[in-house]
Design a protein around this motif. Structure first.
Motif, PDB file in Angstrom:
ATOM      1  N   ASP A  22       2.812  22.896 -38.042  1.00 57.67           N
ATOM      2  CA  ASP A  22       1.865  22.617 -39.427  1.00 57.67           C
ATOM      3  C   ASP A  22       0.807  21.833 -39.152  1.00 57.67           C
ATOM      4  O   ASP A  22      -0.267  21.530 -39.340  1.00 57.67           O
ATOM      5  N   GLU A  23       1.125  20.380 -38.274  1.00 52.93           N
ATOM      6  CA  GLU A  23       0.040  19.220 -38.282  1.00 52.93           C
ATOM      7  C   GLU A  23      -0.282  19.410 -37.632  1.00 52.93           C
ATOM      8  O   GLU A  23      -1.947  19.167 -37.914  1.00 52.93           O
ATOM      9  N   SER A  24      -0.363  20.559 -36.152  1.00 53.76           N
ATOM     10  CA  SER A  24      -1.434  20.743 -35.686  1.00 53.76           C
ATOM     11  C   SER A  24      -2.575  21.786 -36.275  1.00 53.76           C
ATOM     12  O   SER A  24      -3.671  21.471 -35.606  1.00 53.76           O
ATOM     13  N   LEU A  25      -1.961  22.613 -37.016  1.00 53.05           N
ATOM     14  CA  LEU A  25      -2.854  23.631 -37.325  1.00 53.05           C
ATOM     15  C   LEU A  25      -3.309  23.094 -38.511  1.00 53.05           C
ATOM     16  O   LEU A  25      -4.738  23.175 -38.914  1.00 53.05           O
ATOM     17  N   GLY A  26      -2.881  22.107 -39.794  1.00 45.35           N
ATOM     18  CA  GLY A  26      -3.797  22.137 -40.493  1.00 45.35           C
ATOM     19  C   GLY A  26      -3.114  20.733 -41.603  1.00 45.35           C
ATOM     20  O   GLY A  26      -2.791  20.193 -42.358  1.00 45.35           O
ATOM     21  N   HIS A  59     -10.962  11.631 -47.056  1.00 42.26           N
ATOM     22  CA  HIS A  59     -10.520  10.685 -47.258  1.00 42.26           C
ATOM     23  C   HIS A  59      -8.886  10.868 -46.504  1.00 42.26           C
ATOM     24  O   HIS A  59      -8.582  12.310 -47.098  1.00 42.26           O
ATOM     25  N   PHE A  60      -8.178  10.132 -46.349  1.00 41.90           N
ATOM     26  CA  PHE A  60      -7.145  10.156 -45.685  1.00 41.90           C
ATOM     27  C   PHE A  60      -6.028   9.239 -46.117  1.00 41.90           C
ATOM     28  O   PHE A  60      -6.306   8.147 -46.475  1.00 41.90           O
ATOM     29  N   ALA A  61      -4.852  10.103 -46.937  1.00 39.32           N
ATOM     30  CA  ALA A  61      -4.384   8.741 -48.258  1.00 39.32           C
ATOM     31  C   ALA A  61      -2.737   8.386 -47.339  1.00 39.32           C
ATOM     32  O   ALA A  61      -2.533   9.292 -46.469  1.00 39.32           O
ATOM     33  N   VAL A  62      -2.504   7.576 -47.497  1.00 37.73           N
ATOM     34  CA  VAL A  62      -0.838   7.029 -47.264  1.00 37.73           C
ATOM     35  C   VAL A  62       0.189   7.935 -47.514  1.00 37.73           C
ATOM     36  O   VAL A  62       1.059   8.402 -47.798  1.00 37.73           O
ATOM     37  N   ASP A  63      -0.290   8.013 -48.976  1.00 37.75           N
ATOM     38  CA  ASP A  63       0.598   8.862 -49.695  1.00 37.75           C
ATOM     39  C   ASP A  63       0.832   8.850 -51.250  1.00 37.75           C
ATOM     40  O   ASP A  63      -0.728   9.395 -51.271  1.00 37.75           O
ATOM     41  N   MET A 123     -14.400  24.262 -49.713  1.00 37.00           N
ATOM     42  CA  MET A 123     -15.690  24.499 -50.657  1.00 37.00           C
ATOM     43  C   MET A 123     -16.039  23.272 -51.548  1.00 37.00           C
ATOM     44  O   MET A 123     -16.677  23.539 -52.399  1.00 37.00           O
ATOM     45  N   SER A 124     -14.983  22.422 -51.988  1.00 36.95           N
ATOM     46  CA  SER A 124     -15.501  21.295 -52.519  1.00 36.95           C
ATOM     47  C   SER A 124     -15.847  20.089 -51.893  1.00 36.95           C
ATOM     48  O   SER A 124     -15.757  20.111 -50.731  1.00 36.95           O
ATOM     49  N   ASP A 125     -16.709  19.952 -52.621  1.00 40.20           N
ATOM     50  CA  ASP A 125     -17.293  18.313 -52.542  1.00 40.20           C
ATOM     51  C   ASP A 125     -17.000  17.298 -51.778  1.00 40.20           C
ATOM     52  O   ASP A 125     -17.314  16.767 -50.724  1.00 40.20           O
ATOM     53  N   HIS A 126     -15.816  16.782 -52.055  1.00 46.28           N
ATOM     54  CA  HIS A 126     -15.269  15.524 -51.092  1.00 46.28           C
ATOM     55  C   HIS A 126     -13.411  16.162 -51.632  1.00 46.28           C
ATOM     56  O   HIS A 126     -12.763  16.628 -52.318  1.00 46.28           O
ATOM     57  N   VAL A 127     -12.869  15.858 -50.202  1.00 43.15           N
ATOM     58  CA  VAL A 127     -11.500  16.001 -50.335  1.00 43.15           C
ATOM     59  C   VAL A 127     -10.959  14.790 -49.628  1.00 43.15           C
ATOM     60  O   VAL A 127     -11.345  14.182 -48.509  1.00 43.15           O
ATOM     61  N   ILE A 128      -9.628  15.173 -50.280  1.00 45.54           N
ATOM     62  CA  ILE A 128      -8.320  13.672 -49.832  1.00 45.54           C
ATOM     63  C   ILE A 128      -7.189  14.837 -49.632  1.00 45.54           C
ATOM     64  O   ILE A 128      -6.940  15.502 -50.157  1.00 45.54           O
ATOM     65  N   MET A 129      -6.184  13.753 -48.625  1.00 47.80           N
ATOM     66  CA  MET A 129      -5.469  14.292 -47.890  1.00 47.80           C
ATOM     67  C   MET A 129      -4.287  13.548 -47.652  1.00 47.80           C
ATOM     68  O   MET A 129      -5.050  12.248 -47.663  1.00 47.80           O
ATOM     69  N   VAL A 130      -3.262  13.851 -47.835  1.00 50.00           N
ATOM     70  CA  VAL A 130      -1.808  13.070 -48.251  1.00 50.00           C
ATOM     71  C   VAL A 130      -1.414  13.104 -46.158  1.00 50.00           C
ATOM     72  O   VAL A 130      -1.113  14.422 -45.870  1.00 50.00           O
ATOM     73  N   LYS A 131      -1.041  12.209 -45.967  1.00 49.10           N
ATOM     74  CA  LYS A 131       0.208  12.047 -45.100  1.00 49.10           C
ATOM     75  C   LYS A 131       0.773  12.913 -44.774  1.00 49.10           C
ATOM     76  O   LYS A 131       1.822  12.870 -46.074  1.00 49.10           O
ATOM     77  N   GLU A 132       0.960  13.223 -43.812  1.00 50.73           N
ATOM     78  CA  GLU A 132       2.302  14.637 -43.225  1.00 50.73           C
ATOM     79  C   GLU A 132       2.683  14.966 -44.389  1.00 50.73           C
ATOM     80  O   GLU A 132       4.342  15.808 -44.795  1.00 50.73           O
ATOM     81  N   HIS A 145      -7.220  16.782 -39.544  1.00 55.06           N
ATOM     82  CA  HIS A 145      -8.958  17.145 -40.650  1.00 55.06           C
ATOM     83  C   HIS A 145      -8.985  15.723 -40.807  1.00 55.06           C
ATOM     84  O   HIS A 145     -10.414  15.899 -40.572  1.00 55.06           O
ATOM     85  N   ALA A 146      -8.633  15.241 -40.625  1.00 57.00           N
ATOM     86  CA  ALA A 146      -9.608  13.333 -40.843  1.00 57.00           C
ATOM     87  C   ALA A 146      -9.643  13.177 -39.634  1.00 57.00           C
ATOM     88  O   ALA A 146     -10.959  12.541 -39.958  1.00 57.00           O
ATOM     89  N   SER A 147      -8.903  13.605 -38.177  1.00 60.14           N
ATOM     90  CA  SER A 147      -9.517  12.773 -36.942  1.00 60.14           C
ATOM     91  C   SER A 147     -10.068  13.464 -36.384  1.00 60.14           C
ATOM     92  O   SER A 147     -11.211  13.187 -35.375  1.00 60.14           O
ATOM     93  N   VAL A 148      -9.704  15.080 -36.476  1.00 64.91           N
ATOM     94  CA  VAL A 148     -10.015  16.153 -35.248  1.00 64.91           C
ATOM     95  C   VAL A 148     -11.558  17.202 -36.608  1.00 64.91           C
ATOM     96  O   VAL A 148     -12.737  17.539 -35.743  1.00 64.91           O
TER      97      VAL A 148
END
Length: 532
Positions: free
Chosen positions: A224-228, A242-246, A193-202, A233-236
């Motif tokens: 875990d990875e295939s589910l969420g 945004h996809f963050a490396v760390d 429900m947020s306007d902007h979403v950033i997730m950390v790799k792995e 979430h960045a590619s599917v």
């Protein structure tokens, strides 16, 4: 001249005693703050770091602009309960890329960042502040969801978190979620429900149901990875923007998102302001250790407002309440400060008129509490104390300019309401370690119960047990005393934090800056019926 002259004797015995008392109380509060800072304790902090993760407050610090302050809110939430002090979440106001934001950060060292009833109350309060002041919200997410043993106290009101995120977005207040770890079940809707979403790799795990629940519900084998995971979430699914490396990369991306929000404050910053003529350190010696002893609130005002410059209004009328105009960090304010504790009819009418004036001028109000309530007694009842007190409460309740409250000493009875206590929705409310608040003082309350019990025994023609009465009074006094302390009240989120008196000017200045992110407008009429 409207510059206040201080009569405080910083070399006297009275000042030294007041200062010693305040420092003792401040040390006790700081010890409780240290418990919040410790999170889940050394074992869980060490385990968290071993996973290569930052602590909640480290994430906040890296998000903020360098060398800018962070006004932490409700750090003692949950104090005195069965849950950890701080309620497994950090909330506050800070500056990100020049933009004032409300920031929340789950503390995963406390039961995996799971939300308990006090976590929920604290998060809802942060959202309330964001909405009222039109401040963007940045959520630093890592939570296992609801603390299941206490779900009965979380599930129903917990929907308010999702409601708030959608209402903030609808009001044009940006919301940003940075996911560092678990964000499961209901927690998945925070990024959802947020306007902007950033997730950390792995590290990010955002799903409605984890692998065990999916297995139980559908029989499907998953991970875990295939589910969420962040990659999925960045590619599917497209949930991640945004996809963050760390983690540090995630915080860098969050700063860039805020920088692109194109936020403009409703009111420009007023620029540099003249400091008070008297040192803030002297605020430690203003309030007596015994709150029955009055003190002059002008000594506080002189050490908080710009240039110690204060235009007092009706200085010769209603002397138990000081009201007047000043500037604080350049912002215009109206101040109402209790002088001798008791509010009489004159003070009540004086306050009501002053509040109306502030609304006409669109000037925020600062309430400095030290009141035992409205005066009682036959002469005062016949003089109309009820209708005059109601007039003051009416004015406070219907005023639309922002209110800031600071509990310096006592804040008892309906006087707490008239001075804009928590129930009257001040934009911010803070307490000094010396503050106490209850329906009345411990001795008065215990005495009233004793009188009622004695009268009841007499009406039944029974002897009264004075020894049992003394024991009851002692027990009640101890209970009310403990329940009126600043730490107890702050633990229940009846304020936004217990602050060092020396920080009062800074805290109020940060609050005023936040308030002016939104329009500041008073009510024109519409105060309801004033009983004359």
């Amino acid at each position: 001249m409207t510059v206040l002259s201080s009569r405080l004797d910083a070399t006297g015995d009275e000042y030294a005693a007041n200062r010693a008392s305040m420092l003792e109380r401040l040390a006790a509060v700081e010890a409780e703050h240290a418990r919040a800072l410790a999170g889940g304790g050394e074992k869980y902090v060490t385990r968290h770091r071993a996973r290569g993760k930052l602590l909640a407050r480290e994430r906040v610090e890296l998000l903020l602009d360098p060398d800018t302050p962070f006004l932490e809110l409700s750090p003692l939430a949950g104090w005195g309960s069965d849950y950890a002090v701080g309620a497994s979440i950090v909330t506050g106001i800070g500056v990100v890329e020049g933009v004032e934001c409300v920031i929340t950060a789950n503390d995963p060292t406390v039961r995996g960042g799971a939300s308990n009833p006090w976590t929920l109350k604290k998060a809802l309060r942060a959202n309330e502040i964001a909405y009222a002041n039109r401040l963007p919200v940045v959520s630093l997410v890592e939570s296992g969801g609801a603390d299941l043993p206490s779900q009965k106290e979380i599930f129903i009101p917990g929907g308010g978190l999702f409601r708030d995120l959608t209402r903030l977005s609808a009001a044009g207040v940006p919301t940003v979620a940075v996911v560092f770890g678990n964000s499961t079940a209901g927690g998945a809707y925070v990024p959802g429900m947020s306007d902007h979403v950033i997730m950390v790799k792995e590290q990010a795990k955002v799903f409605l149901g984890g692998p065990p629940l999916v297995k139980m519900a559908t029989g499907e084998e998953s991970d875990d990875e295939s589910l969420g995971g962040a990659e999925m979430h960045a590619s599917v699914s497209g949930l991640a923007d945004h996809f963050a490396v760390d983690e540090r990369d995630a915080l860098r991306l969050a700063r860039r998102v805020v920088a692109r929000l194109n936020r403009r404050k409703a009111h420009p910053d007023p620029g540099p302001a003249a400091p008070p003529l008297y040192g803030e350190d002297e605020l430690l010696g203003v309030v007596p250790g015994d709150l029955k002893v009055p003190f002059d609130p002008r000594e506080v005002i002189a050490r908080v407002v710009d240039g110690s410059d204060f235009d007092e209004v009706k200085a010769r009328y209603g002397g138990s309440l000081v009201v007047g105009w000043a500037r604080l960090h350049g912002y215009p304010v109206g101040i109402l400060a209790n002088a001798q504790g008791v509010l009489f009819s004159e003070e009540s009418q004086k306050a009501a008129q002053f509040i109306q004036l502030a609304n006409q001028r669109d000037v925020p109000l600062v309430f400095l509490h030290n009141t035992t309530g409205y005066m009682v007694g036959r002469d005062y009842e016949q003089g109309g104390i009820i209708k005059h007190g109601a007039m003051m409460i009416n004015a406070v309740a219907n005023s639309r300019v922002p209110h800031l409250s600071v509990l310096m000493g006592a804040s008892y009875g309906a006087g707490h309401y008239g001075m804009c206590g928590r129930a009257f929705d001040p934009r911010f409310l803070f307490a000094w370690p010396s503050a106490k608040s209850a329906v009345m003082g411990p001795q008065q309350l215990a005495g009233v119960l004793s009188i009622v019990a004695r009268q009841s025994a007499a009406a039944r023609g029974r002897p009264y047990d004075d020894e049992a009465d003394a024991a009851l009074r002692e027990m009640v006094e101890r209970q009310i005393e403990s329940e009126s302390l600043a730490t107890f009240l702050s633990g229940r989120l009846y304020d936004d934090g217990v602050i060092d008196p020396r920080d009062t000017r800074t805290v109020l200045g940060m609050c005023l800056s936040a308030i002016h992110s939104a329009p500041v407008e008073g009510v024109r009429g519409g105060f309801g019926v004033f009983r004359m």
